[in-house]
Design a protein around this motif. Structure first.
Motif, mmCIF file in Angstrom:
data_model
loop_
_atom_site.group_PDB
_atom_site.id
_atom_site.type_symbol
_atom_site.label_atom_id
_atom_site.label_comp_id
_atom_site.label_asym_id
_atom_site.label_seq_id
_atom_site.Cartn_x
_atom_site.Cartn_y
_atom_site.Cartn_z
ATOM 1 N N LEU A 207 0.939 -1.361 -0.047
ATOM 2 C CA LEU A 207 -0.018 0.065 -0.105
ATOM 3 C C LEU A 207 0.959 1.322 0.101
ATOM 4 O O LEU A 207 0.462 2.356 0.018
ATOM 5 C CB LEU A 207 -0.894 0.092 1.333
ATOM 6 N N LEU A 208 2.146 1.268 0.199
ATOM 7 C CA LEU A 208 3.089 2.333 0.347
ATOM 8 C C LEU A 208 2.755 3.256 -0.772
ATOM 9 O O LEU A 208 2.849 4.614 -0.569
ATOM 10 C CB LEU A 208 4.454 1.697 0.617
ATOM 11 N N ALA A 209 3.034 2.858 -1.961
ATOM 12 C CA ALA A 209 2.809 3.655 -3.053
ATOM 13 C C ALA A 209 1.650 4.488 -3.294
ATOM 14 O O ALA A 209 1.607 5.554 -3.682
ATOM 15 C CB ALA A 209 3.234 2.709 -4.481
ATOM 16 N N GLY A 210 0.699 3.793 -3.181
ATOM 17 C CA GLY A 210 -0.767 4.114 -3.152
ATOM 18 C C GLY A 210 -1.038 5.465 -2.105
ATOM 19 O O GLY A 210 -1.636 6.466 -2.439
ATOM 20 N N LEU A 211 -0.523 5.169 -0.991
ATOM 21 C CA LEU A 211 -0.553 5.963 0.251
ATOM 22 C C LEU A 211 0.139 7.377 -0.212
ATOM 23 O O LEU A 211 -0.241 8.522 0.303
ATOM 24 C CB LEU A 211 -0.043 5.485 1.802
ATOM 25 N N HIS A 212 1.298 7.072 -0.617
ATOM 26 C CA HIS A 212 2.113 8.383 -1.001
ATOM 27 C C HIS A 212 1.795 9.108 -2.251
ATOM 28 O O HIS A 212 1.865 10.145 -2.204
ATOM 29 C CB HIS A 212 3.721 7.633 -1.372
ATOM 30 N N ARG A 213 0.962 8.239 -3.202
ATOM 31 C CA ARG A 213 0.382 9.207 -4.118
ATOM 32 C C ARG A 213 -0.974 10.042 -3.813
ATOM 33 O O ARG A 213 -1.077 10.960 -4.220
ATOM 34 C CB ARG A 213 0.022 7.853 -5.241
ATOM 35 N N ASP A 214 -1.537 9.508 -2.930
ATOM 36 C CA ASP A 214 -2.708 10.200 -2.267
ATOM 37 C C ASP A 214 -2.297 11.498 -1.658
ATOM 38 O O ASP A 214 -2.785 12.330 -1.654
ATOM 39 C CB ASP A 214 -3.615 9.283 -1.196
ATOM 40 N N LYS A 215 -1.324 11.283 -0.671
ATOM 41 C CA LYS A 215 -0.609 12.328 0.010
ATOM 42 C C LYS A 215 0.716 12.102 0.198
ATOM 43 O O LYS A 215 1.015 11.169 1.165
ATOM 44 C CB LYS A 215 -1.764 12.787 1.372
ATOM 45 N N LEU A 238 11.673 0.179 -2.323
ATOM 46 C CA LEU A 238 10.278 0.952 -2.846
ATOM 47 C C LEU A 238 10.238 2.290 -2.168
ATOM 48 O O LEU A 238 9.891 3.148 -2.987
ATOM 49 C CB LEU A 238 8.916 0.158 -2.186
ATOM 50 N N SER A 239 10.942 2.530 -1.007
ATOM 51 C CA SER A 239 11.041 4.001 -0.642
ATOM 52 C C SER A 239 11.970 4.764 -1.301
ATOM 53 O O SER A 239 11.692 5.711 -1.496
ATOM 54 C CB SER A 239 11.484 3.842 0.977
ATOM 55 N N MET A 240 13.071 4.228 -1.601
ATOM 56 C CA MET A 240 14.013 4.909 -2.498
ATOM 57 C C MET A 240 13.444 5.346 -3.942
ATOM 58 O O MET A 240 13.647 6.427 -4.315
ATOM 59 C CB MET A 240 15.290 4.070 -2.820
ATOM 60 N N GLU A 241 12.610 4.411 -4.344
ATOM 61 C CA GLU A 241 11.822 4.805 -5.693
ATOM 62 C C GLU A 241 10.877 5.914 -5.524
ATOM 63 O O GLU A 241 10.840 6.616 -6.533
ATOM 64 C CB GLU A 241 11.369 3.611 -6.182
ATOM 65 N N LEU A 242 10.363 5.707 -4.408
ATOM 66 C CA LEU A 242 9.006 6.855 -4.094
ATOM 67 C C LEU A 242 9.657 8.438 -3.262
ATOM 68 O O LEU A 242 9.073 9.144 -3.285
ATOM 69 C CB LEU A 242 8.095 6.418 -3.078
ATOM 70 N N GLY A 243 11.101 8.248 -3.062
ATOM 71 C CA GLY A 243 11.717 9.304 -2.323
ATOM 72 C C GLY A 243 11.139 9.622 -1.067
ATOM 73 O O GLY A 243 11.431 10.681 -0.451
ATOM 74 N N ILE A 244 11.051 8.468 -0.504
ATOM 75 C CA ILE A 244 10.525 8.484 1.118
ATOM 76 C C ILE A 244 11.745 8.062 1.996
ATOM 77 O O ILE A 244 12.192 6.980 1.717
ATOM 78 C CB ILE A 244 9.444 7.491 1.441
ATOM 79 N N GLN A 245 12.184 9.134 2.941
ATOM 80 C CA GLN A 245 13.135 8.940 3.768
ATOM 81 C C GLN A 245 12.985 7.511 4.692
ATOM 82 O O GLN A 245 11.788 7.337 4.876
ATOM 83 C CB GLN A 245 13.523 9.814 4.507
ATOM 84 N N VAL A 246 14.025 6.773 4.947
ATOM 85 C CA VAL A 246 13.868 5.399 5.676
ATOM 86 C C VAL A 246 14.885 5.460 6.919
ATOM 87 O O VAL A 246 15.926 5.774 6.750
ATOM 88 C CB VAL A 246 14.245 3.938 4.837
ATOM 89 N N LYS A 247 14.335 5.272 7.922
ATOM 90 C CA LYS A 247 15.081 4.877 9.300
ATOM 91 C C LYS A 247 14.611 3.696 9.858
ATOM 92 O O LYS A 247 13.341 3.360 9.901
ATOM 93 C CB LYS A 247 14.948 6.239 10.179
ATOM 94 N N ARG A 248 15.338 3.100 10.767
ATOM 95 C CA ARG A 248 14.965 1.959 11.692
ATOM 96 C C ARG A 248 15.175 2.617 13.109
ATOM 97 O O ARG A 248 16.093 3.347 13.232
ATOM 98 C CB ARG A 248 15.624 0.781 11.084
ATOM 99 N N VAL A 249 14.538 1.734 14.073
ATOM 100 C CA VAL A 249 14.527 2.042 15.336
ATOM 101 C C VAL A 249 15.990 1.222 15.730
ATOM 102 O O VAL A 249 16.264 0.026 15.677
ATOM 103 C CB VAL A 249 13.431 1.617 16.211
ATOM 104 N N GLN A 250 17.061 2.045 16.239
ATOM 105 C CA GLN A 250 18.140 1.515 16.601
ATOM 106 C C GLN A 250 17.983 0.813 18.226
ATOM 107 O O GLN A 250 18.706 0.093 18.661
ATOM 108 C CB GLN A 250 19.445 2.554 16.844
ATOM 109 N N GLY A 251 17.310 1.644 18.982
ATOM 110 C CA GLY A 251 16.917 1.077 20.366
ATOM 111 C C GLY A 251 16.084 1.966 20.959
ATOM 112 O O GLY A 251 15.675 3.226 20.536
#
Length: 646
Positions: A207-215, A238-251
């Motif tokens: 659903l990520l692409a659709g959510l990003h497209r909507d807003k 997918l995030s790189m293609e859409l231009g969405i920054q990605v982070k993960r929880v380190q702790g």
């Protein structure tokens, strides 16, 4: 790793940390509020129970309040960040009230005050419940007001993972101005449609692409501890293609409220492969209580070899390196983390055969790992005599010394650049393989392990790319089509040790490097990981292949290979040649290096490594274009050969 964690702290809601005076005033304000609420609770209960309160009753209530305040202070209730109010604060209030009532009952008994200071059991129970409700209610109300009045405008955030970790991230981001949590994604279909603190689990990653497209979304936070490697790669791509920054929880740091630490994804996480089913007891059986010698011990591969060898229970570990600083570093690291292993650092070069003989004779190693070599292709291409003399000559000295002193086992580290080499470095490593397979070894078991690039090793493209990104670009890639095999350092060394266990004499074992990686894609991923947009914020520049480089690397000379009992290790088909001829060629080639005779160097290298094809630049130099290698041209004796080596 690319380490720049974002830590969300408890400060004032206006993004200005409170001063010490403000914090003290706030603490005492809450003390006064608690005392007032306890008193109001007593008045309310007296009205309900139609019981008047005399001075004795107020004295007993004051004692209960005093005990409760003591518990609050002891458990740090007034130091807690109010927007993080939870179970700890609620249990502290409850425990304080219960302990206060118990103390009051005991005191009234010993002071002969009837009916607990004319309060009675019903009054005490009702007062305890109303006080607890009032004190906890005040704090929860403060938290709810804070959460609902914090501005929601800012980065639109989607959280991948709706478990306990995702809930903590959502709660923390909600408390921060500048973040708007849109919802959750989750791989668990059973959670789809559910709500976590009013935030909906929207579905899975599709659903990520659709959510990003909507807003448009700004940030995807990976908050799933058990996310598979494939799912992580898919989310990042997918995030790189859409231009969405990605982070993960380190702790999640515990203290005065939970502090969520978000970190950029590490390239190692994207390149790592599923854990192999390896029998580590075999490695321990090979190394435990043994004396092990490692050449090139201060290098990236050599130092990791030393760490894993020490962890496997080696009794003595002899470290050989020609770099004083590198040797000092690994010696200190091993002594700090493996005090049970006797570490013996030796500053030496493999070109000194006499010193090698003394070292091996004195320490009597059970197994030798040879990781010392010049490995940077363009550098060796410009310095072929020294490169060949160091790589082949040093290995020959070590090989002959091990055989002469009957060392049971010698393992040499090779490279994918030894397969159909187009550079002097690759030719020198292939020459080492040929020598290893065609020497009279006596009691010494010889084998070689061949693999590709190790991520993060010295001279790797990753540090260079990161430095270029830090400077604002451009990131330089030699060719848009160039690919390389990559393996994580820990994984490569672990397989080297496994190969050492199963290898038979004269075998060249090949590590499974997975699929080759396009370097330009690697550069784009690193740019994106650091919060930039490839080709927008930071551009990629193509510089052309350097002398001796190939577009693609190989691991096999032919299609023939045999499997082993270890997952991820195969055996290359051996190439047997006349031993006397090989030894004679090696001797003459090293003599040509010493004389700096380029004509003889090229002729003998081609005879020893027939598959060597000199690079275009090296061939041009041989044809007389000396401007390409000015250092070599200035020191070469005799007329350059007209043979191109093609």
């Amino acid at each position: 790793m690319i380490d720049s964690p974002d830590v969300f702290h408890g400060t004032s809601r206006y993004a200005r940390p409170r001063t010490q005076r403000e914090r003290v005033l706030l603490h005492w304000l809450w003390v006064a509020t608690d005392l007032l609420l306890i008193a109001l609770s007593a008045i309310l209960v007296s009205f309900i129970t139609e019981r008047s309160l005399g001075w004795v009753s107020w004295a007993v209530l004051g004692g209960i309040a005093a005990v409760q305040m003591a518990v609050h202070f002891q458990r740090g209730l007034y130091q807690a960040v109010l927007r993080y109010v939870g179970i700890h604060e609620l249990t502290t209030i409850g425990a304080g009230m219960v302990l206060g009532v118990i103390c009051a009952v005991v005191a009234c008994y010993f002071l002969n005050l009837p009916n607990t200071g004319d309060l009675g059991r019903v009054f005490l129970v009702l007062h305890a419940f109303t006080s607890i409700a009032a004190l906890t209610g005040a704090r929860l109300t403060h938290r709810l007001v804070f959460e609902h009045t914090t501005p929601r405008a800012g980065k639109r955030v989607l959280i991948y993972g709706s478990g306990s970790l995702g809930e903590i991230v959502m709660r923390e981001l909600r408390n921060q101005p500048g973040f708007q949590v849109v919802g959750f994604l989750d791989v668990n279909v059973a959670r789809h449609g559910q709500q976590v603190r009013g935030c909906k689990v929207l579905g899975d990653l599709s659903l990520l692409a659709g959510l990003h497209r909507d807003k448009p979304l700004d940030l995807l936070v990976i908050a799933e501890r058990m996310l598979s490697q494939q799912a992580l790669k898919q989310a990042f791509q997918l995030s790189m293609e859409l231009g969405i920054q990605v982070k993960r929880v380190q702790g999640v740091a515990m203290g005065r409220g939970q502090q969520v630490q978000l970190q950029d994804l590490a390239l190692e996480e994207l390149l790592a492969r599923p854990q192999r089913n390896l029998d580590r007891s075999m490695v321990r059986g090979l190394l435990e209580k043994r004396t092990v010698l490692v050449t090139g011990a201060g290098g990236s591969i050599g130092s990791e070899l030393c760490r894993q060898i020490a962890s496997a229970g080696a009794a003595h570990l002899v470290l050989i390196d020609h770099s004083e600083f590198n040797l000092y570093q690994i010696d200190g690291d091993l002594n700090a983390h493996h005090p049970e292993c006797q570490i013996l650092p030796v500053l030496a070069t493999l070109s000194d055969r006499a010193t090698l003989d003394v070292i091996i004779a004195n320490h009597k190693p059970d197994i030798v790992f040879h990781a010392a070599a010049y490995k940077h292709v363009p550098m060796v291409e410009e310095n072929p005599f020294l490169g060949m003399a160091n790589n082949l000559g040093g290995f020959r000295n070590l090989l002959e010394s091990c055989i002469a002193h009957r060392v049971p086992h010698l393992v040499a580290i090779s490279t994918d650049k030894a397969v159909r080499p187009t550079n002097v470095m690759g030719a020198s490593k292939r020459a080492c393989e040929v020598l290893l397979q065609n020497v009279e070894a006596g009691a010494t078991r010889l084998c070689s392990v061949r693999f590709g690039n190790v991520l993060g090793s010295s001279g790797s493209v990753i540090p260079r790319f990161l430095e270029q990104i830090r400077r604002g670009g451009p990131v330089t890639v030699t060719d848009p089509e160039v690919t390389r095999y990559f393996m994580l350092l820990h994984e490569a060394v672990e397989l080297v040790l496994q190969a050492a266990v199963v290898a038979k004499h004269g075998e060249i074992l090949i590590l499974d490097m997975g699929e080759p990686v396009k370097i330009v894609n690697l550069a784009r991923q690193l740019i994106f990981m650091t919060g930039h947009r490839p080709d927008v914020d930071i551009r990629i520049a193509f510089t052309g292949l350097r002398p001796g480089e190939k577009l693609t690397e190989e691991l096999l000379l032919s299609d023939s290979e045999a499997s082993t009992i270890v997952d991820g290790i195969t055996i290359a088909t051996p190439v047997h040649r006349d031993r006397c001829e090989v030894m004679d060629l090696v001797q003459k080639l090293l003599a040509a290096c010493q004389r700096r005779d380029l004509d003889m160097f090229v002729r003998l290298t081609r005879q020893l490594v027939p598959e060597w094809k000199a690079s275009r630049e090296f061939s041009s130099f041989l044809e007389g274009h000396t401007d390409l290698f000015p250092t070599l041209a200035a020191t070469t004796h005799g007329k350059p050969s007209t043979q191109s080596g093609e």
